[in-house]
Design an enzyme around this catalytic site. Structure first.
Site, mmCIF file in Angstrom:
data_model
loop_
_atom_site.group_PDB
_atom_site.id
_atom_site.type_symbol
_atom_site.label_atom_id
_atom_site.label_comp_id
_atom_site.label_asym_id
_atom_site.label_seq_id
_atom_site.Cartn_x
_atom_site.Cartn_y
_atom_site.Cartn_z
ATOM 1 N N CYS A 42 0.852 -1.204 0.000
ATOM 2 C CA CYS A 42 0.000 0.000 0.000
ATOM 3 C C CYS A 42 0.883 1.248 0.000
ATOM 4 O O CYS A 42 1.811 1.361 0.793
ATOM 5 C CB CYS A 42 -0.898 -0.013 1.230
ATOM 6 S SG CYS A 42 -1.713 1.562 1.510
ATOM 7 N N CYS A 52 0.419 3.133 3.621
ATOM 8 C CA CYS A 52 0.724 2.541 4.929
ATOM 9 C C CYS A 52 2.040 3.116 5.475
ATOM 10 O O CYS A 52 2.946 3.471 4.709
ATOM 11 C CB CYS A 52 0.836 1.013 4.812
ATOM 12 S SG CYS A 52 -0.746 0.147 4.993
ATOM 13 N N ALA A 57 4.358 5.854 -4.698
ATOM 14 C CA ALA A 57 4.547 5.544 -6.130
ATOM 15 C C ALA A 57 5.726 6.288 -6.749
ATOM 16 O O ALA A 57 6.338 5.809 -7.697
ATOM 17 C CB ALA A 57 3.259 5.851 -6.887
ATOM 18 N N ASP A 84 1.493 13.279 -4.773
ATOM 19 C CA ASP A 84 2.580 13.052 -5.740
ATOM 20 C C ASP A 84 2.098 13.220 -7.185
ATOM 21 O O ASP A 84 2.906 13.279 -8.105
ATOM 22 C CB ASP A 84 3.153 11.639 -5.557
ATOM 23 C CG ASP A 84 3.711 11.430 -4.153
ATOM 24 O OD1 ASP A 84 4.514 12.267 -3.710
ATOM 25 O OD2 ASP A 84 3.332 10.437 -3.494
ATOM 26 N N HIS A 127 -4.431 0.115 7.855
ATOM 27 C CA HIS A 127 -4.899 -0.034 6.481
ATOM 28 C C HIS A 127 -6.355 -0.508 6.418
ATOM 29 O O HIS A 127 -7.071 -0.236 5.453
ATOM 30 C CB HIS A 127 -3.980 -1.044 5.784
ATOM 31 C CG HIS A 127 -4.256 -1.251 4.341
ATOM 32 N ND1 HIS A 127 -3.790 -0.401 3.365
ATOM 33 C CD2 HIS A 127 -4.964 -2.219 3.703
ATOM 34 C CE1 HIS A 127 -4.189 -0.842 2.182
ATOM 35 N NE2 HIS A 127 -4.902 -1.935 2.355
ATOM 36 N N ASN A 170 -13.121 10.570 -0.853
ATOM 37 C CA ASN A 170 -13.800 9.632 -1.761
ATOM 38 C C ASN A 170 -13.608 8.273 -1.133
ATOM 39 O O ASN A 170 -12.468 7.864 -0.932
ATOM 40 C CB ASN A 170 -13.130 9.594 -3.136
ATOM 41 C CG ASN A 170 -13.278 10.899 -3.864
ATOM 42 O OD1 ASN A 170 -14.309 11.542 -3.791
ATOM 43 N ND2 ASN A 170 -12.229 11.304 -4.550
ATOM 44 N N SER A 172 -8.671 5.515 -4.978
ATOM 45 C CA SER A 172 -7.627 4.735 -5.630
ATOM 46 C C SER A 172 -6.989 3.743 -4.674
ATOM 47 O O SER A 172 -6.127 2.971 -5.078
ATOM 48 C CB SER A 172 -6.568 5.684 -6.187
ATOM 49 O OG SER A 172 -6.050 6.486 -5.145
ATOM 50 N N HIS A 196 -6.832 2.228 1.843
ATOM 51 C CA HIS A 196 -6.310 2.804 3.080
ATOM 52 C C HIS A 196 -7.143 4.044 3.433
ATOM 53 O O HIS A 196 -7.394 4.872 2.559
ATOM 54 C CB HIS A 196 -4.838 3.184 2.890
ATOM 55 C CG HIS A 196 -4.145 3.456 4.174
ATOM 56 N ND1 HIS A 196 -3.212 2.592 4.719
ATOM 57 C CD2 HIS A 196 -4.283 4.464 5.061
ATOM 58 C CE1 HIS A 196 -2.795 3.073 5.863
ATOM 59 N NE2 HIS A 196 -3.431 4.215 6.093
ATOM 60 N N HIS A 221 -8.250 7.461 3.893
ATOM 61 C CA HIS A 221 -7.602 8.723 3.555
ATOM 62 C C HIS A 221 -8.589 9.661 2.882
ATOM 63 O O HIS A 221 -9.632 9.243 2.394
ATOM 64 C CB HIS A 221 -6.426 8.488 2.593
ATOM 65 C CG HIS A 221 -6.876 8.046 1.228
ATOM 66 N ND1 HIS A 221 -7.243 6.748 0.947
ATOM 67 C CD2 HIS A 221 -7.053 8.737 0.066
ATOM 68 C CE1 HIS A 221 -7.601 6.657 -0.324
ATOM 69 N NE2 HIS A 221 -7.508 7.848 -0.883
ATOM 70 N N GLN A 263 -8.595 13.926 0.948
ATOM 71 C CA GLN A 263 -7.744 14.893 0.258
ATOM 72 C C GLN A 263 -8.151 16.307 0.647
ATOM 73 O O GLN A 263 -9.275 16.531 1.117
ATOM 74 C CB GLN A 263 -7.897 14.742 -1.257
ATOM 75 C CG GLN A 263 -7.506 13.382 -1.794
ATOM 76 C CD GLN A 263 -7.426 13.407 -3.322
ATOM 77 O OE1 GLN A 263 -6.821 14.293 -3.919
ATOM 78 N NE2 GLN A 263 -8.051 12.440 -3.956
ATOM 79 N N HIS A 269 -17.968 22.177 3.295
ATOM 80 C CA HIS A 269 -18.045 23.516 2.727
ATOM 81 C C HIS A 269 -17.853 24.522 3.851
ATOM 82 O O HIS A 269 -18.676 24.617 4.759
ATOM 83 C CB HIS A 269 -19.395 23.709 2.026
ATOM 84 C CG HIS A 269 -19.421 23.109 0.656
ATOM 85 N ND1 HIS A 269 -20.566 22.822 -0.040
ATOM 86 C CD2 HIS A 269 -18.401 22.755 -0.164
ATOM 87 C CE1 HIS A 269 -20.256 22.323 -1.217
ATOM 88 N NE2 HIS A 269 -18.941 22.257 -1.312
ATOM 89 N N PHE A 309 -27.618 5.714 -11.187
ATOM 90 C CA PHE A 309 -26.868 6.326 -12.286
ATOM 91 C C PHE A 309 -27.464 7.704 -12.560
ATOM 92 O O PHE A 309 -28.672 7.824 -12.721
ATOM 93 C CB PHE A 309 -26.952 5.458 -13.550
ATOM 94 C CG PHE A 309 -26.106 4.221 -13.442
ATOM 95 C CD1 PHE A 309 -24.748 4.268 -13.725
ATOM 96 C CD2 PHE A 309 -26.664 3.025 -13.026
ATOM 97 C CE1 PHE A 309 -23.961 3.130 -13.604
ATOM 98 C CE2 PHE A 309 -25.885 1.882 -12.906
ATOM 99 C CZ PHE A 309 -24.528 1.936 -13.192
HETATM 100 P P1 H2U Z 1 -8.134 9.082 -3.974
HETATM 101 O O1 H2U Z 1 -8.170 7.683 -3.466
HETATM 102 O O2 H2U Z 1 -9.350 9.887 -3.552
HETATM 103 O O3 H2U Z 1 -7.839 9.149 -5.439
HETATM 104 O O4 H2U Z 1 -6.881 9.799 -3.241
HETATM 105 C C1 H2U Z 1 -5.611 9.239 -3.202
HETATM 106 C C2 H2U Z 1 -4.623 10.234 -3.724
HETATM 107 O O5 H2U Z 1 -3.325 9.801 -3.336
HETATM 108 C C3 H2U Z 1 -4.628 10.336 -5.239
HETATM 109 O O6 H2U Z 1 -4.991 11.656 -5.598
HETATM 110 C C4 H2U Z 1 -2.419 10.151 -4.331
HETATM 111 C C5 H2U Z 1 -3.186 10.015 -5.638
HETATM 112 O O7 H2U Z 1 -2.682 10.922 -6.580
HETATM 113 N N1 H2U Z 1 -1.265 9.292 -4.240
HETATM 114 C C6 H2U Z 1 -0.022 9.861 -4.056
HETATM 115 O O8 H2U Z 1 0.100 11.076 -3.983
HETATM 116 N N2 H2U Z 1 1.065 9.061 -3.959
HETATM 117 C C7 H2U Z 1 1.021 7.705 -4.070
HETATM 118 O O9 H2U Z 1 2.035 7.053 -3.979
HETATM 119 C C8 H2U Z 1 -0.258 7.018 -4.276
HETATM 120 C C9 H2U Z 1 -1.463 7.870 -4.352
HETATM 121 ZN ZN ZN Z 2 -2.373 1.025 3.685
#
Ligand code: H2U
Ligand code: ZN
Length: 366
Positions: A47, A50, A56, A73, A126, A166, A174, A177, A179, A181, A294, A325
């Site tokens: 992950c 974590c 990435a 990132d 996680h 989200n 995505s 874990h 999280h 934003q 908000h 939908f």
């Molecule tokens: P979402 O699951 O809402 O997409 O948010 C996760 C964010 O984490 C996503 O915008 C970022 C993605 O760009 N991210 C990083 O910045 N670094 C990573 O290594 C993985 C995900």
């Molecule tokens: Zn994790």
């Protein structure tokens, strides 16, 4: 009237919503999403979020033990948008109107936009979600949101900071874990800008705050309230669009999260945990949603025309795998819903606040 198709007005977005009370009875042979994934492990070595793992782009996360925030990132916006090179290679300063192929007309308008995108991990675990975290752990998330907002506000060009989550693959998250934003922007995004106008219009016409007034009506009617505490009320709004949409409103007229006192911050953690537990209990599955706060635009000093609230927009309609939908008429005409907000509220009221994962098969708390 609640048995017949009708329209309701959303005073925050200034738009009509079509309500078709019996439409959820229609047969469904359409798309069924995959069932939610099995329980995740407390630590996942692959992950990106974590503690101690490499992300990435190669940066290693600290071995954090509570919350952890970092610059995205893969940020959608950058704080230094440098100058913008236009078609004629002419350099413009940030936020300048870009040169368009047809400068004599205002049909093709674009602007540069600066921003900062932060990712906030809610927990080192996680396998948790806001519904499965203890209230003091969620309070740490609230404090982190407030700290992040304060530090983003120190950048003089930042006008707005949107705190959101989200949750679940159905909403495009995505990573499982826990999280959320925060995107800070140089301009006020469309949705809060629209609400800002609605708050101002209400005050000029009625001399009061739109959400204080609405909150008073919902408290009096006590029909659409899902849960509440001393500082917050969660209600399926009269004008809800998404089947189980809720609006989380502070009882006190405050414009931003940092204006909540210590007790109210605890209360925010409490109501988040309880509301999201109810969502999970509805179909006994982790409920997907997009949720966001908000708050008053950062440079606006008067608290008058803003009232802190959160919208929770979950897509599920019939089960954990059948979603609503927003297509066809919703996309091309007006938003439409398939059960009344009152039905949705009574279902969320009925499920209770002991998480289904903590119940025995017979339904009693473990
Ligand atoms: P979402 O699951 O809402 O997409 O948010 C996760 C964010 O984490 C996503 O915008 C970022 C993605 O760009 N991210 C990083 O910045 N670094 C990573 O290594 C993985 C995900
Ligand atoms: Zn994790």
């Amino acid at each position: 009237m609640n048995d017949h198709p009708h329209r309701r007005f959303n005073p925050l977005r200034q738009e009509w919503v079509l309500v078709s009370p019996r439409r959820n009875d229609r047969p469904w042979q359409g798309h069924v999403d995959p069932a939610p994934a099995d329980a995740a492990p407390p630590f996942d070595p692959i992950c990106y979020l974590c503690p101690g793992n490499e992300r990435a782009r190669g940066v290693r996360n600290p071995r954090y033990s509570s919350t952890f925030a970092f610059d995205n990132d893969f940020a959608a916006l950058r704080p230094q948008n440098a100058e913008v090179r236009t078609q004629s290679s002419e350099l413009r300063t940030p936020n300048a109107e870009l040169r368009t192929p047809n400068p004599d007309d205002d049909l093709l308008v674009s602007r540069s936009e600066r921003g900062v995108c932060r990712v906030v991990c809610f927990s080192p675990r996680h396998d948790l979600t806001l519904a499965r975290m203890a209230t003091p752990e969620i309070r740490a998330v609230v404090d982190r949101w407030i700290d992040e907002y304060a530090s983003l506000a120190t950048m003089p060009w930042v006008q707005y900071a949107l705190v959101f989550e989200n949750r679940g693959p159905m909403m495009g998250a995505s990573n499982p874990h826990p999280h959320g934003q925060i995107w800070a922007t140089e301009t006020i995004p469309n949705e809060p800008a629209r609400e800002q106008e609605a708050f101002a219009r209400r005050r000029s016409r009625h001399g009061d705050c739109l959400l204080c007034a609405y909150f008073g009506v919902e408290t009096r009617l006590a029909e659409r309230i899902v849960c509440e505490n001393d500082a917050f009320l969660a209600v399926v709004p009269f004008w809800a669009v998404w089947p189980f949409e809720t609006l989380l409103v502070s009882r006190r007229h405050v414009g931003a999260m940092h204006e909540l006192n210590d007790t109210e911050r605890d209360a925010l953690a409490d109501i988040l945990r309880r509301l999201i537990t109810r969502y999970d209990n509805l179909f006994e599955a982790p409920f997907p949603y997009s949720m966001g706060f908000h708050q008053r635009p950062i440079r606006q000093t008067s608290a008058d025309d803003w009232h802190l609230h959160a919208h929770v927009y979950p897509p599920l309609l019939r089960s954990a795998t059948i979603r609503k939908f927003m297509v066809g008429f919703e996309l091309l005409g007006s938003p439409q819903r398939d059960l009344t907000p009152e039905d949705a509220a009574s279902r969320l009221q009925a499920v209770g606040e002991v998480h289904y994962a903590d119940c025995t098969r017979a339904g009693a708390p473990r």
